[in-house]
Design a protein around this motif. Structure first.
Motif, PDB file in Angstrom:
ATOM      1  N   SER A 119      14.624   1.053  -2.354  1.00 12.92           N
ATOM      2  CA  SER A 119      13.916   2.179  -3.389  1.00 12.92           C
ATOM      3  C   SER A 119      14.014   1.329  -4.606  1.00 12.92           C
ATOM      4  O   SER A 119      12.915   1.610  -5.408  1.00 12.92           O
ATOM      5  CB  SER A 119      14.734   3.415  -3.037  1.00 12.92           C
ATOM      6  N   TYR A 120      15.080   1.066  -4.950  1.00 14.59           N
ATOM      7  CA  TYR A 120      15.390   0.615  -6.660  1.00 14.59           C
ATOM      8  C   TYR A 120      14.306  -0.706  -6.877  1.00 14.59           C
ATOM      9  O   TYR A 120      13.975  -0.515  -8.027  1.00 14.59           O
ATOM     10  CB  TYR A 120      16.754   0.075  -6.904  1.00 14.59           C
ATOM     11  N   THR A 121      14.348  -1.699  -6.125  1.00 13.36           N
ATOM     12  CA  THR A 121      13.406  -2.705  -6.437  1.00 13.36           C
ATOM     13  C   THR A 121      11.916  -2.200  -6.423  1.00 13.36           C
ATOM     14  O   THR A 121      11.288  -2.878  -7.223  1.00 13.36           O
ATOM     15  CB  THR A 121      13.725  -3.899  -5.476  1.00 13.36           C
ATOM     16  N   ILE A 122      11.696  -1.545  -5.459  1.00 13.32           N
ATOM     17  CA  ILE A 122       9.966  -1.273  -5.428  1.00 13.32           C
ATOM     18  C   ILE A 122       9.750  -0.358  -6.934  1.00 13.32           C
ATOM     19  O   ILE A 122       8.887  -0.421  -7.338  1.00 13.32           O
ATOM     20  CB  ILE A 122       9.719  -0.210  -4.087  1.00 13.32           C
ATOM     21  N   CYS A 123      10.605   0.674  -6.947  1.00 13.70           N
ATOM     22  CA  CYS A 123      10.486   1.365  -8.155  1.00 13.70           C
ATOM     23  C   CYS A 123      10.765   0.831  -9.545  1.00 13.70           C
ATOM     24  O   CYS A 123       9.752   0.916 -10.449  1.00 13.70           O
ATOM     25  CB  CYS A 123      11.697   2.658  -8.172  1.00 13.70           C
ATOM     26  N   LEU A 124      11.436  -0.324  -9.449  1.00 14.75           N
ATOM     27  CA  LEU A 124      11.645  -1.146 -10.465  1.00 14.75           C
ATOM     28  C   LEU A 124      10.121  -1.865 -10.934  1.00 14.75           C
ATOM     29  O   LEU A 124       9.858  -1.883 -12.189  1.00 14.75           O
ATOM     30  CB  LEU A 124      12.780  -2.075 -10.681  1.00 14.75           C
ATOM     31  N   PRO A 177       8.665  -6.604  -3.452  1.00 12.68           N
ATOM     32  CA  PRO A 177       8.508  -5.172  -4.134  1.00 12.68           C
ATOM     33  C   PRO A 177       6.998  -5.419  -4.811  1.00 12.68           C
ATOM     34  O   PRO A 177       6.150  -4.502  -4.795  1.00 12.68           O
ATOM     35  CB  PRO A 177       9.495  -4.988  -5.201  1.00 12.68           C
ATOM     36  N   SER A 178       6.757  -6.631  -5.266  1.00 12.53           N
ATOM     37  CA  SER A 178       5.322  -6.921  -5.983  1.00 12.53           C
ATOM     38  C   SER A 178       4.151  -6.633  -4.910  1.00 12.53           C
ATOM     39  O   SER A 178       3.363  -6.232  -5.042  1.00 12.53           O
ATOM     40  CB  SER A 178       5.431  -8.247  -6.731  1.00 12.53           C
ATOM     41  N   ALA A 179       4.559  -7.302  -3.925  1.00 15.36           N
ATOM     42  CA  ALA A 179       3.602  -7.374  -2.679  1.00 15.36           C
ATOM     43  C   ALA A 179       3.231  -5.824  -2.374  1.00 15.36           C
ATOM     44  O   ALA A 179       2.058  -5.269  -2.177  1.00 15.36           O
ATOM     45  CB  ALA A 179       3.914  -8.205  -1.624  1.00 15.36           C
ATOM     46  N   ILE A 180       4.200  -5.064  -2.504  1.00 18.64           N
ATOM     47  CA  ILE A 180       3.916  -3.777  -1.933  1.00 18.64           C
ATOM     48  C   ILE A 180       3.459  -3.098  -2.951  1.00 18.64           C
ATOM     49  O   ILE A 180       2.170  -2.154  -2.531  1.00 18.64           O
ATOM     50  CB  ILE A 180       5.383  -3.162  -1.404  1.00 18.64           C
ATOM     51  N   VAL A 181       3.654  -3.044  -4.094  1.00 15.92           N
ATOM     52  CA  VAL A 181       3.022  -2.149  -5.118  1.00 15.92           C
ATOM     53  C   VAL A 181       1.488  -2.821  -5.344  1.00 15.92           C
ATOM     54  O   VAL A 181       0.753  -1.866  -5.393  1.00 15.92           O
ATOM     55  CB  VAL A 181       3.722  -2.308  -6.544  1.00 15.92           C
ATOM     56  N   ASN A 182       1.414  -4.021  -5.310  1.00 14.18           N
ATOM     57  CA  ASN A 182       0.107  -4.604  -5.325  1.00 14.18           C
ATOM     58  C   ASN A 182      -0.931  -3.984  -4.202  1.00 14.18           C
ATOM     59  O   ASN A 182      -2.045  -3.734  -4.396  1.00 14.18           O
ATOM     60  CB  ASN A 182       0.067  -6.029  -5.035  1.00 14.18           C
ATOM     61  N   GLU A 183      -0.128  -3.946  -2.866  1.00 16.27           N
ATOM     62  CA  GLU A 183      -1.129  -3.444  -1.886  1.00 16.27           C
ATOM     63  C   GLU A 183      -1.322  -1.842  -2.199  1.00 16.27           C
ATOM     64  O   GLU A 183      -2.900  -1.466  -1.731  1.00 16.27           O
ATOM     65  CB  GLU A 183      -0.110  -3.430  -0.652  1.00 16.27           C
ATOM     66  N   HIS A 184      -0.834  -0.965  -2.770  1.00 18.91           N
ATOM     67  CA  HIS A 184      -1.087   0.479  -3.068  1.00 18.91           C
ATOM     68  C   HIS A 184      -1.741   0.347  -4.380  1.00 18.91           C
ATOM     69  O   HIS A 184      -2.571   1.468  -4.801  1.00 18.91           O
ATOM     70  CB  HIS A 184       0.255   1.162  -3.079  1.00 18.91           C
TER      71      HIS A 184
END
Length: 468
Positions: free
Chosen positions: A25-30, A327-334
């Motif tokens: 959670s923290y790294t994705i939110c960051l 985390p970067s890949a996940i946020v990029n996807e959305h």
């Protein structure tokens, strides 16, 4: 010797407070926060949060987003149902069957004989490698483990499947791409000719404690480890010969003490393709972790299972190799159009997780939205002042905090009767103004000044005296 590179955006000093269950959670939110996206957190254990922009809002449960449906979660939790989806879509997977309770012991053992040893016995809905026993070679051993799962570990629904050879890989798939792949090696120790097996385990655990992800996956001595040590003709008090390798488990889960080697750039395309195909075999499944066994001698791939809410730290913080920025890949996807503020990474700026989570302890607060960061990198400084024999009371500390807010300064102040410490982080001009006005509470002339190299929270806090 360990040789690794971890993501610059999530170094240990940045994620120190999030070791363990909060890491995903923290790294994705960051990552999202550094892109200026709206981040809202809903619970004090940091399990549920949302990320949004002007066009959409996506709710997450740790690493799983709402794009993964409840149907997909239900399927992936049931290893036998998952197997059926794989077979239907032509995804290679081991032969296996499901059995429930004491009454199915004999049918389970009969099935084991029909598919031939060696076999694997594991819980139907287990996770983190708990209760997974591999390379079982006899009826007596299979009976003992089946009963152990029921009587000692509390698992009544059990899978018996054919053991297949191959190295163990965790492949993280985001959309239709592989974000990272690691080879997982079962828990092991290497002898030095002096230390006992037990001492070698303790030494290795000390190393693992420094790893943001592996720190919560220490090698714990249990039935399986004792069996492996015994099978090697040793005891925990035996001294292992220099450079001798002793495996302690059959399963390779990092959470069970296994080592992790990044192979994202080396693993064959065929293996990556099978992992992506496995994800597509499950309806309404977004990003997730895929567990694969790959025999590079025979070039055979088998998908073992899928985790819809996988720990992303395993791909970020390997024992060896390059940690991948999941985390970067996940946020990029959305949010593919969002732009990262790299100055926040360069200056080790993070959001204040503790303050957010502490405020959510109150039932009166349902959620907290993070303050968006605004940071001008020109002449940005981080100064750490130590003033010995100087103490300021709580009223003065609060006044300093108000000054910090007025001048867009972040950092902290903490003071006892004989020492005051102040961290000032801001553009040079703002920091100069803040320090000038703070002189009404104490003089900086005799302060020991250093440049702060650690992470800094995007807030200004009054720290408690016990932290000094």
């Amino acid at each position: 010797m360990n040789d690794y590179t971890w993501p610059e955006s999530a170094t240990p000093k940045m994620v120190k407070k999030a070791y363990g269950n909060k890491l995903c959670s923290y790294t994705i939110c960051l990552e999202a926060w550094r892109r200026g996206l709206n981040v809202e957190i809903y619970d004090p254990i940091f399990k549920v949060f949302s990320i949004s922009d002007k066009n959409k809002k996506v709710i997450f449960n740790r690493s799983k987003s709402q794009l993964t449906s409840s149907l997909a979660v239900k399927i992936t939790k049931d290893k036998q149902v998952t197997r059926e989806y794989f077979i239907r879509e032509g995804v290679p997977t081991p032969q296996g069957a499901f059995f429930e309770g004491y009454d199915k012991l004999k049918p389970a053992l009969d099935y084991a004989q029909s598919i031939g040893f060696p076999i694997v016995i594991k819980p139907l809905d287990g996770s983190l490698g708990e209760g997974v026993f591999t390379n079982i070679n006899s009826i007596d051993e299979a009976r003992d483990i089946y009963l152990h799962l029921i009587e000692k570990l509390g698992h009544n629904k059990i899978i018996v499947e054919k053991f297949v050879k191959g190295d163990d890989y965790r492949i993280y798939v985001v959309g239709d791409k592989v974000g990272g792949a690691v080879k997982r090696i079962p828990a092991n120790v290497v002898g030095d000719g002096v230390s006992t097996v037990s001492e070698l385990i303790d030494t290795k655990n000390l190393i693992r404690k420094k790893n943001p992800f592996l720190s919560k996956g220490l090698i714990k001595i249990d039935k399986e480890i004792l069996q492996y040590v015994q099978n090697a003709g040793l005891t925990l008090d035996s001294v292992l010969d220099e450079n001798a390798l002793l495996f302690l488990r059959g399963k390779a889960n990092a959470s069970a003490g296994g080592d992790v080697i990044d192979v994202t750039d080396e693993i064959p395309f065929q293996v990556k393709d099978v992992a992506v195909k496995a994800v597509k075999a499950i309806p309404e499944l977004s990003h997730c972790g895929v567990d694969v066994l790959y025999d590079d001698q025979l070039n055979i791939v088998n998908v073992i299972e899928i985790n819809s809410r996988a720990q992303i730290g395993v791909n970020m913080y390997p024992t060896n190799g390059i940690g991948r920025d999941i985390p970067s890949a996940i946020v990029n996807e959305h949010f593919p159009n969002s732009v990262l503020n790299v100055s926040l990474i360069k200056n080790n700026v993070i959001f204040d997780m503790d303050s957010v989570l502490n405020s959510l302890e109150s039932s009166a607060i349902k959620s907290v939205s993070l303050t968006r960061p605004r940071l001008n990198t020109k002449d940005f400084i981080k100064l750490y002042f130590t003033l010995d024999d100087v103490g300021i009371d709580m009223k003065a500390q609060r006044s300093i905090a108000r000054l910090a807010s007025r001048h867009s300064v972040f950092g902290f102040v903490k003071s006892s009767a004989h020492k005051t410490i102040l961290l000032v982080c801001a553009d040079a001009d703002k920091a100069k103004e803040f320090i000038y006005e703070s002189n009404k509470y104490f003089s900086f002339e005799n302060a020991l000044k250093k440049h702060w190299l650690g992470a800094v929270e995007y807030s200004f806090n009054i720290k408690s005296e016990r932290l000094i």
